[in-house]
Enzyme design. Structure first.
Site, PDB file in Angstrom:
ATOM      1  N   GLY A  88       7.224  -2.175  -2.886  1.00 29.42           N
ATOM      2  CA  GLY A  88       6.713  -0.818  -2.763  1.00 29.42           C
ATOM      3  C   GLY A  88       7.341   0.094  -3.791  1.00 29.42           C
ATOM      4  NE  ARG A  89      11.447   3.312  -0.994  1.00 28.67           N
ATOM      5  CZ  ARG A  89      12.760   3.528  -0.894  1.00 28.67           C
ATOM      6  NH1 ARG A  89      13.272   4.653  -1.362  1.00 28.67           N
ATOM      7  NH2 ARG A  89      13.534   2.625  -0.334  1.00 28.67           N
TER       8      ARG A  89
ATOM      9  CG  ASN B 154       8.349  -3.655   2.209  1.00 29.46           C
ATOM     10  OD1 ASN B 154       8.008  -2.714   2.913  1.00 29.46           O
ATOM     11  ND2 ASN B 154       8.477  -3.524   0.909  1.00 29.46           N
ATOM     12  N   GLY B 155      11.503  -4.163   1.384  1.00 27.01           N
ATOM     13  CA  GLY B 155      12.615  -3.236   1.457  1.00 27.01           C
ATOM     14  C   GLY B 155      13.699  -3.534   0.441  1.00 27.01           C
TER      15      GLY B 155
ATOM     16  CB  CYS C 243       2.508   4.707   8.039  1.00 30.29           C
ATOM     17  SG  CYS C 243       2.572   6.348   7.284  1.00 30.29           S
TER      18      CYS C 243
ATOM     19  N   PRO D  62       0.838  -1.199   0.000  1.00 22.87           N
ATOM     20  CG  PRO D  62      -0.647  -1.533   1.739  1.00 22.87           C
ATOM     21  CD  PRO D  62       0.673  -2.000   1.219  1.00 22.87           C
ATOM     22  CG  MET D  63       3.552   2.497  -1.779  1.00 19.54           C
ATOM     23  SD  MET D  63       4.791   2.500  -3.102  1.00 19.54           S
ATOM     24  CE  MET D  63       3.944   1.487  -4.333  1.00 19.54           C
ATOM     25  CB  ALA D  64      -0.251   7.656   0.835  1.00 18.85           C
TER      26      ALA D  64
END
Length: 377
Positions: free
Chosen positions: A232-233, A208-209, A106, A19-21
């Site tokens: 994510g990114r 993650n990461g 977060c 999830p990413m805002a």
């Protein structure tokens, strides 16, 4: 490779969109699923439990899934156990999702200053109460959680939080190998992911990461023993990464897909902007929302500074398409274009409620007033 199972839902390949805002809205999830052939798990933007219970209009739009999204996955943020329980019960009663993830990762100040996100696992009893309410109200829906190593190097919480999660019936845990103080800087600690997997062998652990390529994902699983990865990114401006991940995990060992040319990237950019316009019911709003993605998509390509500036202020699909058509679209994928994207600042002071670190078990000062009232981060 053992298939990842999230409750009744098989996830193969074992890949989850983080999830990413402002990023993992319905259009971006659609784009990523198109590249993956529908394989994997794609999670919504962060939904605040207070806003959901109060039926905030923006929140109700953010939780909309189209008929092709299966399972439907919602990430919830909450600080008050009662409100979290109500939000989960609402999801169950109204059949709003098939899977619930809880945000304890977060690091942004507006979240941590309320005691939420990556600040919350420090309060062990509060974490337990929230998990108990969520799992207790979820019925047959699987509840998972995403967290960080801790607040900072002096306040590491992930092993305690992992044991609490197992005891309260959480289905799986995702660990970002950074503290809140690191934000997105430095290097993710994959060894922490391995330690968590050893500590909670009863349930799947996802890492993650610093997953910037399919090779990174395969290497993380090999080095840590984790059951899956959360991306994510690494997919910012790279939705086709999910196709690469499918090939890496499900493929027959053949050669990986060729990296896209700028022509192919431009085609995806226009498609992304179109999807946003359809979702927002306004072409102009869709293209404006897309602007944040331009630098990620075009990273490393030879594009003049003036053209970059123009691409970043487009307001129509015709304008976007015309500007892209004027580029040297035969450019091959740039050397060094993979790697860190998005926010990379690190070693920040974590903003916390007054006295938050005084007692890791006392949560008497946290209640419904600490809930955020807007979704999406």
């Amino acid at each position: 490779m053992t298939q990842l199972q999230i409750g009744p839902h098989p996830v193969q390949p074992p890949v989850v969109l983080a999830p990413m805002a402002g990023i993992t809205n319905a259009p971006f999830r659609t784009l990523c699923r198109e590249f993956s052939g529908g394989k994997g798990l794609f999670v919504s933007e962060m939904i605040t439990t207070r806003a959901l219970v109060e039926r905030d209009a923006k929140t109700m739009r953010l939780i909309h899934f189209d008929g092709t999204e299966k399972p439907r996955s919602i990430q919830l943020y909450g600080v008050d156990p009662v409100t979290v329980g109500k939000a989960v019960r609402m999801i169950v009663d109204e059949d709003l999702a098939d899977h619930i993830d809880l945000n304890f990762g977060c690091p942004v100040p507006k979240v941590t200053r309320k005691g939420g996100g990556s600040a919350l696992p420090y309060k062990r009893n509060l974490l337990r109460s929230i998990l108990r309410e969520a799992v207790g109200n979820a019925g047959s829906l699987p509840v998972t959680m995403k967290m960080r190593k801790g607040i900072d190097d002096d306040h590491i919480t992930y092993l305690d939080a992992g044991r609490i999660a197992v005891e309260e019936g959480v289905t799986a845990i995702a660990l970002h190998g950074r503290t809140a103080a690191q934000h997105y800087g430095g290097t993710a600690d994959w060894e922490a992911i391995a330690r968590l997997k050893e500590a909670v062998p009863e349930i799947p652990v996802l890492g993650n990461g610093d997953i910037w390529s399919a090779d990174d994902a395969v290497r993380m699983m090999r080095e840590t023993g984790c059951d899956g990865v959360v991306v994510g990114r690494g997919c910012l401006g790279r939705p086709w990464l999910f196709g690469d991940l499918v090939a890496a995990f499900d493929g027959d060992g053949g050669a990986p897909a060729a990296a896209p040319t700028l022509r192919e990237v431009a085609r995806v950019m226009v498609r992304h902007a179109e999807l946003l316009g359809e979702w927002l019911e306004s072409e102009e709003r869709g293209v404006i929302d897309f602007r944040k993605h331009v630098a990620w998509y075009t990273k490393g390509f030879s594009i003049g500074s003036e053209l970059r500036k123009k691409l970043a202020v487009t307001s129509s699909l015709a304008e976007l398409d015309a500007l892209l058509s004027g580029l040297d679209l035969d450019q091959a994928w740039p050397v060094g274009a993979d790697g860190p994207r998005g926010r990379t600042s690190g070693r920040n002071r974590v903003v916390l409620p007054d006295g938050w670190l005084d007692d890791p078990y006392d949560c008497s000062g946290v209640g419904a007033e600490a809930e955020l009232d807007t979704s999406g981060g």
